[in-house]
Design an enzyme around this catalytic site. Structure first.
Site, PDB file in Angstrom:
ATOM      1  N   GLY A   1      42.563  41.913  50.819  1.00 15.91           N
ATOM      2  CA  GLY A   1      41.446  42.758  51.227  1.00 15.91           C
ATOM      3  C   GLY A   1      40.373  41.973  51.950  1.00 15.91           C
TER       4      GLY A   1
ATOM      5  CE1 TYR B   1      44.421  44.154  43.372  1.00 15.08           C
ATOM      6  CE2 TYR B   1      46.563  43.096  43.529  1.00 15.08           C
ATOM      7  CZ  TYR B   1      45.480  43.480  42.774  1.00 15.08           C
ATOM      8  OH  TYR B   1      45.439  43.206  41.427  1.00 15.08           O
ATOM      9  CB  CYS B   2      43.406  40.391  45.433  1.00 15.67           C
ATOM     10  SG  CYS B   2      42.905  38.823  44.680  1.00 15.67           S
ATOM     11  CG  LEU B   3      42.751  35.932  47.601  1.00 15.66           C
ATOM     12  CD1 LEU B   3      43.496  34.608  47.647  1.00 15.66           C
ATOM     13  CD2 LEU B   3      41.256  35.701  47.615  1.00 15.66           C
TER      14      LEU B   3
ATOM     15  CG  MET C   1      42.812  48.862  46.635  1.00 13.62           C
ATOM     16  SD  MET C   1      44.411  49.510  46.062  1.00 13.62           S
ATOM     17  CE  MET C   1      45.516  48.159  46.473  1.00 13.62           C
TER      18      MET C   1
END
Length: 613
Positions: free
Chosen positions: A349, A345-347, A373
């Site tokens: 990811g 998720y975010c960083l 994501m």
């Protein structure tokens, strides 16, 4: 499944139980290699003086480089000065706006107001009170919006002007205009006037108390604790599980199953390190982790520690090696012989994409699939966050982090709040200080305020190498001395973008399809960076679009993709779970956490690092 509330253990100042065993130390990669990177080497006295001076200035400017601002304004002013056509256009626009405003004012004075000529932005909630439709408040509002409209035109693209400087001057001007908006002043805001009359001024007294309380916390640099009604481990981050591994960088949590059988392949969740992991395990009703466990999956999640000055030397490679790769090693021991579904998720990811590409290069086939994501692998179109970054700005932040060892919470959260200043700064200030309304906590607002720090070296590498120089998609990012390529990834990939994301714009997230050739599903869901991901089944007024790009298929640009895929009502979570099931090999008996002889339980979820402030 019933759960006994977790016993609150006595904790040290970092939030760890006093009787907890010491975690394995993570030695910064530079020390292991026997050398220091240039930014960490002891600087010459003169250079140290320069860096110390810049660090002091950075504390005063909240981390924003004055040179970057001056450069943007001078570039804009010089190009405008030599563009007589644009000057004439702006004079005509000013005259047209003044005419519209005069006509509207005249109609208001005679009691026959026409439709307002200037409309607020889509997310601008400052003008929702009905008082702004009456004179003289409507006139003041329209005067402000007319000025805003003119400055938007004045700072738009101009031939020869660097686009970043055009965007930056427009951003700065929006901040300045927002600071003098009529909605910010009690004597010209109808909502504040009405509330003051109704409460005989009590709202202003309560607002003054709120202001004094906020000022004390800001001056003391105090971190507000999580409210008791949202206690971590009891209300939030309350999915039952065990910590099965801990080192100096992260804790690995394995969650307790709620079904008799589970999919053979476990799921590893890699959250961003800029915030705490429990955005994915909020209240029981909107916890993605709890929901996924209920669908019959063995779920592991990384909980990053909150670093201090002593962790200044930690690098991105440390986060990959001692975070993701260490977690995979532990999972492979607990669940031998099974590949792993990895979700970033975010960083987290972005880091997962780096790890997956390095594993593909090295013929490491332990992953079954990759889910990204709201995560970017290309930062050429990274949205308004790019306004804060150029060589001057990165060097300015590096000097600040050099002096204190990390990037602190206020220095990060201020940048994110400034992107939506009219709502996150000024509207909140009006509600809290003039209307006297307290900040009523919600699960997501508690998480937003529970921020973390960022190690100096790691954040510098991220800002410079990944964000500013865009090395991942350019094929210039190296892991262990060798360049990685996203096209090496042959695993199924599931990419999630959110429609109104201002941190990771969906068109930027979509570009994962441009830099990979594997089987890829792209899903676009309603909502923003956090709210779009938290889209549990039953959430009202939700929709998503999903498309499939087979391995080796031709690339389609995002606008063509959008036009070709109709929205589907409902939550995207079941769609993702069906994809996970299709890429799994079947079910096996459920696995209880903390029962493996090599990885016994070190404590109950959510662990100790989540409590660090």
């Amino acid at each position: 499944m019933a759960r006994t509330p977790a016993r609150r253990q006595s904790r040290d100042r970092d939030g760890a139980p006093k009787d907890a065993p010491s975690p394995p130390a993570v030695v910064p990669s530079a020390a292991r290699a026997g050398e220091s990177p240039p930014d960490e080497a002891e600087p010459h006295l003169h250079a140290a003086l320069d860096r110390g001076a810049m660090a002091s200035l950075a504390r005063f400017t909240a981390g924003l480089s004055p040179h970057a601002m001056v450069d943007a304004w001078s570039d804009w002013a010089m190009h405008l000065a030599r563009a007589p056509g644009r000057q004439l256009e702006l004079m005509e626009r000013a005259q047209a706006n003044a005419t519209k405003l005069a006509q509207y004012t005249t109609a208001q004075m005679f009691g026959h107001p026409p439709e307002k000529p200037f409309k607020p932005g889509r997310y601008d909630t400052r003008w929702v009170h009905e008082g702004w439709d009456r004179a003289p408040f409507a006139i003041w509002q329209q005067g402000f919006l007319a000025t805003q409209d003119w400055w938007h035109a004045a700072t738009s693209d101009l031939r020869g002007l660097r686009k970043q400087n055009a965007d930056r001057t427009g951003f700065i001007m929006r901040q300045l205009l927002d600071s003098v908006s009529p909605s910010n002043f009690p004597l010209v805001n109808p909502e504040i006037i009405g509330k003051t009359q109704a409460t005989a001024g009590r709202n202003l007294l309560e607002g003054a108390a709120h202001y004094a309380d906020d000022a004390c916390h800001i001056l003391a640099q105090e971190h507000r604790p999580v409210p008791d009604e949202f206690a971590l481990g009891e209300v939030l981050a309350a999915t039952p599980g065990k910590v099965v591994w801990r080192n100096d960088l992260m804790e690995l949590i394995q969650y307790a199953p709620t079904t008799g059988e589970v999919q053979a392949e476990p799921v590893l969740i890699v959250p961003a390190w800029i915030m705490k992991y429990y955005i994915l395990d909020l209240s029981p009703n909107n916890s993605m982790i709890r929901w996924l466990v209920g669908q019959g999956y063995t779920v592991f999640c990384i909980s990053w520690r909150n670093p201090g000055a002593e962790h200044a030397g930690l690098s991105l490679e440390d986060y990959r090696k001692h975070g993701i790769m260490q977690a995979l090693d532990v999972i492979n021991t607990i669940v031998p012989g099974q590949k792993v579904h990895a979700n970033g998720y975010c960083l987290g990811g972005t880091l997962l994409a780096i790890a997956a590409a390095a594993m593909a290069r090295d013929c490491d086939d332990r992953l079954a699939s990759v889910t990204l994501m709201a995560a970017q692998v290309d930062f050429a179109e990274a949205g308004e966050l790019l306004l804060f970054l150029d060589e001057s700005q990165v060097a300015f932040l590096e000097d600040l982090m050099w002096s204190q060892g990390y990037l602190d919470r206020p220095q990060m959260s201020g940048a994110f709040a400034a992107i939506r200043a009219e709502d996150l700064i000024w509207s909140r200030a009006v509600r809290r200080y003039f209307l006297g309304e307290p900040d009523l906590p919600t699960d997501i607002s508690v998480w937003v305020n529970d921020t973390t720090r960022m190690p100096a070296r790691m954040h510098s590498e991220y800002l410079r190498g990944i964000f500013l120089e865009n090395r991942i998609s350019a094929g210039r990012f190296a892991v262990e001395g060798r360049v990685i390529a996203l096209k090496d990834i042959s695993l199924p990939i599931f990419v999630v973008g959110t429609e109104t994301d201002h941190i990771a714009p969906w068109r930027s997230v979509y570009k994962t399809a441009l830099f990979t050739d594997c089987d890829l599903h792209f899903l676009l869901t309603k909502g923003g960076h956090n709210g779009g991901i938290l889209s549990e089944p039953g959430h009202a007024r939700r929709h998503y679009r999903i498309g499939h790009r087979p391995a080796g298929a031709h690339y389609r640009d995002p606008d063509t993709w959008l036009a070709a895929h109709a929205p589907v009502a409902g939550s995207w979570w079941p769609e993702w779970e069906r994809w996970l099931a299709r890429n799994s090999s079947g079910t096996v008996p459920a696995r209880a956490p903390g029962t493996h002889k090599d990885h016994p339980a070190l404590g109950d979820a959510p662990g100790t690092y989540i409590h660090q402030s």
